[in-house]
Write a protein that holds these residues in place. Sequence first.
Motif, short mmCIF file in Angstrom:
data_model
loop_
_atom_site.label_atom_id
_atom_site.label_comp_id
_atom_site.label_asym_id
_atom_site.label_seq_id
_atom_site.Cartn_x
_atom_site.Cartn_y
_atom_site.Cartn_z
N GLN A 1 1.88 92.27 63.08
CA GLN A 1 1.30 92.49 61.77
C GLN A 1 -0.19 92.06 61.76
O GLN A 1 -1.04 92.79 61.26
CB GLN A 1 2.08 91.69 60.72
CG GLN A 1 1.63 91.91 59.31
CD GLN A 1 2.49 91.13 58.33
OE1 GLN A 1 3.23 90.24 58.69
NE2 GLN A 1 2.38 91.49 57.06
N TRP A 2 -0.48 90.91 62.33
CA TRP A 2 -1.87 90.44 62.38
C TRP A 2 -2.73 91.35 63.25
O TRP A 2 -3.91 91.53 62.97
CB TRP A 2 -1.92 88.99 62.88
CG TRP A 2 -1.78 88.02 61.76
CD1 TRP A 2 -0.68 87.30 61.44
CD2 TRP A 2 -2.79 87.68 60.80
NE1 TRP A 2 -0.93 86.53 60.34
CE2 TRP A 2 -2.22 86.74 59.92
CE3 TRP A 2 -4.09 88.07 60.60
CZ2 TRP A 2 -2.92 86.20 58.86
CZ3 TRP A 2 -4.80 87.52 59.54
CH2 TRP A 2 -4.22 86.61 58.68
N ARG B 1 -2.41 94.60 63.57
CA ARG B 1 -2.76 95.76 62.73
C ARG B 1 -3.84 95.40 61.72
O ARG B 1 -4.81 96.14 61.54
CB ARG B 1 -1.52 96.30 62.01
CG ARG B 1 -0.58 97.09 62.89
CD ARG B 1 0.52 97.78 62.07
NE ARG B 1 1.37 96.84 61.35
CZ ARG B 1 2.47 96.27 61.85
NH1 ARG B 1 2.85 96.55 63.08
NH2 ARG B 1 3.19 95.46 61.13
N THR B 2 -3.70 94.24 61.08
CA THR B 2 -4.69 93.79 60.11
C THR B 2 -6.05 93.57 60.78
O THR B 2 -7.09 93.97 60.24
CB THR B 2 -4.23 92.48 59.43
OG1 THR B 2 -2.96 92.71 58.81
CG2 THR B 2 -5.22 92.00 58.40
N GLU C 1 -7.75 96.91 61.61
CA GLU C 1 -8.34 97.51 60.41
C GLU C 1 -9.65 96.82 60.05
O GLU C 1 -10.64 97.48 59.72
CB GLU C 1 -7.37 97.43 59.24
CG GLU C 1 -6.16 98.33 59.39
CD GLU C 1 -5.09 98.07 58.34
OE1 GLU C 1 -5.34 97.27 57.40
OE2 GLU C 1 -4.01 98.65 58.45
N ALA C 2 -9.67 95.50 60.11
CA ALA C 2 -10.89 94.74 59.78
C ALA C 2 -12.00 95.03 60.78
O ALA C 2 -13.17 95.19 60.40
CB ALA C 2 -10.59 93.25 59.74
#
Length: 187
Positions: A112-113, A115-116, A119-120
Motif C-alpha cells: 500500500q505504501w 503505491r502511495t 503516486e507522490a
Amino acid sequence: MSESARITSVDAVAAFLSQLRVFRENVRGILLAHEQQVRRLRETFGHDLPRAWEVRVRDGYERVAETRTAFDACRLRTMSDERPSCFEERKAHERARSELEHAQQMDDVIRQWTRTLDEAIDDARARLGKFHRILDVDVEKTCGLLLRMLSSLEGYLGRPIGEDEQSSSPVEKADPAPDSHPGAGPT
C-alpha cells in the motif's frame, strides 16, 4: 514596448551572469541529489522491503508448521497415563502464528505504501518538470542574453569588461549561448 535598461555598472552585469551560472549549477546539483534519494527510496519500497517481508511470510509459514507439528506430537505423548500440558509448545505455536500474521500485515502495508509513494513521486516529478524547463531553457536564454549584452557593451566601451581586475573578458570565459551551436539543448 521596449525600454532601455539603466546600467550603472557594466561589471555588475558580468557579476550577475557569473552568479546566475553558480545558481544554475547549485540547483542542478540539488535536483540530482534529490533524484538519487527518490531512486533509493523507490528501490527500498519497490524491491527491498517487499522481498524482505515475503521472505518473513514464507519463513513464518514454515515456523508455524514446525511448531504445530511439535505441539501435536507433544499432545500425543503420554507419560504414566497422563497427558503433558505442552505449555511451551503451545506458546511457541501461538508466537509463530502471531509473527506470521504480523509479517502478512506488513507485506500488505508495504504494498500500500509503495503505491502511495509511487503516486507522490509521479506528482512531484510532474511539478519538477516545469522547474527543469525553467532552469534548462529560461535560465540558459537569460545567460545567452547577458553574454550578448556584455559583448555589445565591450564593443561599445572598446575594452574587455573587468579589464582592470582580470586578464581576460568574462565574455571570453563564458560558455557560448545554448542556441549558438547545433545539437545544444536542455541536459
